[in-house]
Design a protein around this motif. Structure first.
Motif, PDB file in Angstrom:
ATOM      1  N   PRO A 157     -13.474  16.490  51.291  1.00 43.86           N
ATOM      2  CA  PRO A 157     -12.757  16.235  50.037  1.00 43.86           C
ATOM      3  C   PRO A 157     -13.357  17.076  48.905  1.00 43.86           C
ATOM      4  O   PRO A 157     -14.576  17.096  48.702  1.00 43.86           O
ATOM      5  N   GLN A 182     -18.869  17.565  43.458  1.00 42.77           N
ATOM      6  CA  GLN A 182     -19.826  16.688  42.780  1.00 42.77           C
ATOM      7  C   GLN A 182     -21.212  16.808  43.407  1.00 42.77           C
ATOM      8  O   GLN A 182     -22.218  16.867  42.711  1.00 42.77           O
ATOM      9  N   ALA A 183     -21.273  16.865  44.737  1.00 42.33           N
ATOM     10  CA  ALA A 183     -22.558  17.004  45.433  1.00 42.33           C
ATOM     11  C   ALA A 183     -23.224  18.328  45.062  1.00 42.33           C
ATOM     12  O   ALA A 183     -24.440  18.384  44.843  1.00 42.33           O
ATOM     13  N   ASN A 228     -13.337  16.875  45.567  1.00 39.40           N
ATOM     14  CA  ASN A 228     -14.082  16.192  44.495  1.00 39.40           C
ATOM     15  C   ASN A 228     -15.488  15.812  44.935  1.00 39.40           C
ATOM     16  O   ASN A 228     -16.449  16.011  44.195  1.00 39.40           O
ATOM     17  N   GLU A 229     -15.617  15.273  46.140  1.00 40.07           N
ATOM     18  CA  GLU A 229     -16.931  14.844  46.622  1.00 40.07           C
ATOM     19  C   GLU A 229     -17.858  16.040  46.841  1.00 40.07           C
ATOM     20  O   GLU A 229     -19.034  15.996  46.479  1.00 40.07           O
ATOM     21  N   TYR A 287      -9.035  19.817  49.135  1.00 38.10           N
ATOM     22  CA  TYR A 287     -10.116  19.688  50.097  1.00 38.10           C
ATOM     23  C   TYR A 287     -10.606  21.072  50.504  1.00 38.10           C
ATOM     24  O   TYR A 287     -10.018  22.084  50.139  1.00 38.10           O
TER      25      TYR A 287
END
Length: 168
Positions: free
Chosen positions: A47, A53-54, A49-50, A27
């Protein structure tokens, strides 16, 4: 991630990780919160990964608009070029004023050294001129450091498009 800033305190988000509930969790957390605790900043952690990705999706969207981006950059350079004569004139004005203030200070110092003017008579004016000299020098240094004063390279519009590979 130096580019992600905390909306609450303005510090950058930094990567962190934790183990728990049978897994490993990556994170990003606000630097202030990580270093000084919730009292310094109560922003939520994000997080990994989120967030990543964004960021990739935004980058993909931006690169898909390459022609628009190049146009905006070209227009910005045109505007900077239009401002160049004004900045050059300001530099010339500052240089002239710097010469004048230095000359005036030299006259006061000479008068003091030759004992034709007592210290109490010239000290306040020397202080004022020295302050003004510092201000002028600071502004001159600011303009000299300004990249718009340096010769520039135009963005190339004839170069081949970038090869892009994204994973979603």
């Amino acid at each position: 991630m130096r580019l992600v800033k905390c909306a609450r305190c303005g510090k950058r988000y930094i990567g962190a990780a934790a183990n728990g509930n049978g897994g490993h969790y990556s994170y990003y957390v606000c630097f202030s919160r990580q270093r000084y605790g919730r009292k310094a900043c109560d922003a939520d952690s994000l997080p990994a990964n989120e967030l990543e990705q964004a960021i990739l999706e935004q980058l993909h969207t931006l690169l898909a608009r390459e022609d628009e981006v190049r146009q905006v950059i070209t227009e910005a350079f045109v505007e900077l070029d239009a401002q160049r004569p004004k900045r050059e004139a300001e530099v010339a004005r500052l240089d002239a004023e710097l010469r004048k203030v230095n000359h005036t200070l030299d006259r006061y110092f000479r008068a003091f050294e030759e004992q034709t003017m007592p210290e109490q008579a010239c000290a306040p004016r020397i202080t004022e001129l020295t302050r003004r000299l510092s201000e002028l020098e600071a502004r001159r240094a600011e303009l000299a450091a300004d990249k718009t004063m340096a010769p520039r390279r135009s963005p190339t519009t004839t170069s081949a498009p970038c090869k892009r590979t994204f994973t979603k």
